[in-house]
Design a protein around this motif. Sequence first.
Motif, PDB file in Angstrom:
ATOM      1  N   GLU A   1      -9.657  94.892   6.322  1.00  0.00           N
ATOM      2  CA  GLU A   1     -10.913  95.026   7.050  1.00  0.00           C
ATOM      3  C   GLU A   1     -11.175  96.468   7.436  1.00  0.00           C
TER       4      GLU A   1
ATOM      5  N   THR B   1     -12.568  98.500  10.531  1.00  0.00           N
ATOM      6  CA  THR B   1     -12.762  98.236  11.955  1.00  0.00           C
ATOM      7  C   THR B   1     -13.245  99.485  12.683  1.00  0.00           C
ATOM      8  N   HIS B   2     -14.004  99.264  13.750  1.00  0.00           N
ATOM      9  CA  HIS B   2     -14.474 100.331  14.627  1.00  0.00           C
ATOM     10  C   HIS B   2     -14.422  99.827  16.057  1.00  0.00           C
TER      11      HIS B   2
ATOM     12  N   THR C   1     -13.741  95.336  19.261  1.00  0.00           N
ATOM     13  CA  THR C   1     -13.546  95.918  17.937  1.00  0.00           C
ATOM     14  C   THR C   1     -14.438  95.179  16.961  1.00  0.00           C
TER      15      THR C   1
ATOM     16  N   ALA D   1     -15.449  94.402  13.076  1.00  0.00           N
ATOM     17  CA  ALA D   1     -14.749  94.403  11.795  1.00  0.00           C
ATOM     18  C   ALA D   1     -15.650  93.854  10.690  1.00  0.00           C
TER      19      ALA D   1
ATOM     20  N   PHE E   1     -20.817  91.537  10.319  1.00  0.00           N
ATOM     21  CA  PHE E   1     -19.772  92.106  11.154  1.00  0.00           C
ATOM     22  C   PHE E   1     -19.233  90.993  12.052  1.00  0.00           C
TER      23      PHE E   1
ATOM     24  N   THR F   1     -13.482  91.243  16.865  1.00  0.00           N
ATOM     25  CA  THR F   1     -12.072  90.850  16.860  1.00  0.00           C
ATOM     26  C   THR F   1     -11.437  91.212  18.187  1.00  0.00           C
TER      27      THR F   1
END
Length: 139
Positions: free
Chosen positions: A7, A9-10, A68, A70, A136, A139
């Motif tokens: 994945e 992620t940000h 987060t 993802a 999106f 998570t």
Amino acid sequence: MAKKSPEITHPGTIQHIKGNMIHVRIMAQSACASCHVKGSCTVADMSDKIIEVFEPKPGKYTVGEEVTVAMKQSLGNMAVFFAYVLPFILVLTTLIAVLSYSGNELLAGLISIAILVPYYTGLYLLKDKMGKVFRFELT
């Protein structure tokens, strides 16, 4: 046991919640922005982005909460294909076809660039359909 797809992620912060849509602010940065010599380089690129995330149970999140965001890496690769690779192929193919047909370089260049207008207009018109594919998740 099935192998989970990698994945992208940000980290982000929830800005507001409207129905089942959660708007998350993330700090998007290029690879240059995280480089240790970014202070001496003018290429560093960082910007805030608002990501819409569909969440069936939005009640468990609050505004201001750190989350987060993802997305499957394969979807990121597909987005790059539609945004950069396919238009490049389209421009190059159009340039070669018009140039070989007419021999006029100016005309070939103008038509090959102009072909991007209907391409990106089509992408814009399909944004809702593509938004269902490029999902999106929190998570």
